[in-house]
Design a protein around this motif. Structure first.
Motif, PDB file in Angstrom:
ATOM      1  N   ALA A 269      57.322  44.766   5.034  1.00 40.23           N
ATOM      2  CA  ALA A 269      57.121  46.147   5.482  1.00 40.23           C
ATOM      3  C   ALA A 269      56.595  46.216   6.907  1.00 40.23           C
ATOM      4  N   SER A 270      55.746  45.263   7.285  1.00 42.44           N
ATOM      5  CA  SER A 270      55.205  45.269   8.642  1.00 42.44           C
ATOM      6  C   SER A 270      54.755  43.869   9.032  1.00 42.44           C
ATOM      7  N   CYS A 271      54.546  43.719  10.327  1.00 42.30           N
ATOM      8  CA  CYS A 271      54.087  42.448  10.877  1.00 42.30           C
ATOM      9  C   CYS A 271      53.265  42.774  12.116  1.00 42.30           C
ATOM     10  N   ASP A 272      52.056  42.248  12.184  1.00 35.21           N
ATOM     11  CA  ASP A 272      51.169  42.545  13.311  1.00 35.21           C
ATOM     12  C   ASP A 272      50.325  41.308  13.634  1.00 35.21           C
TER      13      ASP A 272
ATOM     14  N   ARG B 151      57.642  40.256  19.913  1.00 35.70           N
ATOM     15  CA  ARG B 151      59.060  40.442  19.600  1.00 35.70           C
ATOM     16  C   ARG B 151      59.311  40.252  18.105  1.00 35.70           C
ATOM     17  N   ILE B 152      58.687  39.251  17.525  1.00 32.90           N
ATOM     18  CA  ILE B 152      58.823  39.018  16.089  1.00 32.90           C
ATOM     19  C   ILE B 152      58.195  40.165  15.310  1.00 32.90           C
ATOM     20  N   ASP B 153      56.998  40.574  15.711  1.00 32.71           N
ATOM     21  CA  ASP B 153      56.340  41.724  15.055  1.00 32.71           C
ATOM     22  C   ASP B 153      57.265  42.933  15.066  1.00 32.71           C
ATOM     23  N   GLN B 154      57.858  43.199  16.215  1.00 27.80           N
ATOM     24  CA  GLN B 154      58.729  44.359  16.372  1.00 27.80           C
ATOM     25  C   GLN B 154      59.970  44.261  15.488  1.00 27.80           C
ATOM     26  N   LEU B 155      60.633  43.113  15.500  1.00 30.82           N
ATOM     27  CA  LEU B 155      61.840  42.949  14.698  1.00 30.82           C
ATOM     28  C   LEU B 155      61.561  43.126  13.205  1.00 30.82           C
ATOM     29  N   VAL B 156      60.467  42.559  12.744  1.00 27.98           N
ATOM     30  CA  VAL B 156      60.131  42.663  11.317  1.00 27.98           C
ATOM     31  C   VAL B 156      59.758  44.087  10.961  1.00 27.98           C
ATOM     32  N   THR B 157      58.868  44.696  11.731  1.00 30.14           N
ATOM     33  CA  THR B 157      58.342  46.026  11.406  1.00 30.14           C
ATOM     34  C   THR B 157      59.414  47.108  11.503  1.00 30.14           C
TER      35      THR B 157
END
Length: 110
Positions: free
Chosen positions: A71-74, A102-108
């Motif tokens: 659902a999210s990544c931070d 970039r990874i946080d953004q792609l996942v979220t």
């Protein structure tokens, strides 16, 4: 390009950045270290160990399986705090920050 392909590319960029920052070469944590219930396994691993052996490994498995995204990544704030604490150069903090953001953004966003 699919989101899984983009995430795979972002994970390879993070790996390259960690290698260039000398944050990649380390021993694998003991199996028991993976049993931690603390965020980022802070009680059993260093943050670079967690990034390499937990974060990247789990997301690579997700990419290979084409599984749904969490659902999210931070993670970026924790990486920045760790690098500040370790006295990392500003350039290293910026490069690592961009890679993880970039990874946080792609996942979220997916």
């Amino acid at each position: 390009m699919t989101v899984h392909q983009e995430l795979g590319q972002a994970l390879r960029e993070l790996e390259s950045t960690m290698k260039a920052s000398d944050l990649w070469r380390m021993e694998r944590p003991a199996p028991k270290a993976f049993d931690s219930t603390q965020p980022f396994c802070v009680d059993t691993m260093s943050l670079p160990q967690w990034l390499r052996f937990v974060f990247i490994a789990r997301l690579e498995a997700l990419v290979e399986a084409r599984a749904p995204m969490p659902a999210s990544c931070d993670v970026a704030p924790a990486v920045d705090a760790y690098l500040i604490q370790e006295g990392a150069k500003t350039s290293q903090r910026v490069l690592m920050g961009k890679a993880v953001e970039r990874i946080d953004q792609l996942v979220t966003e997916n």
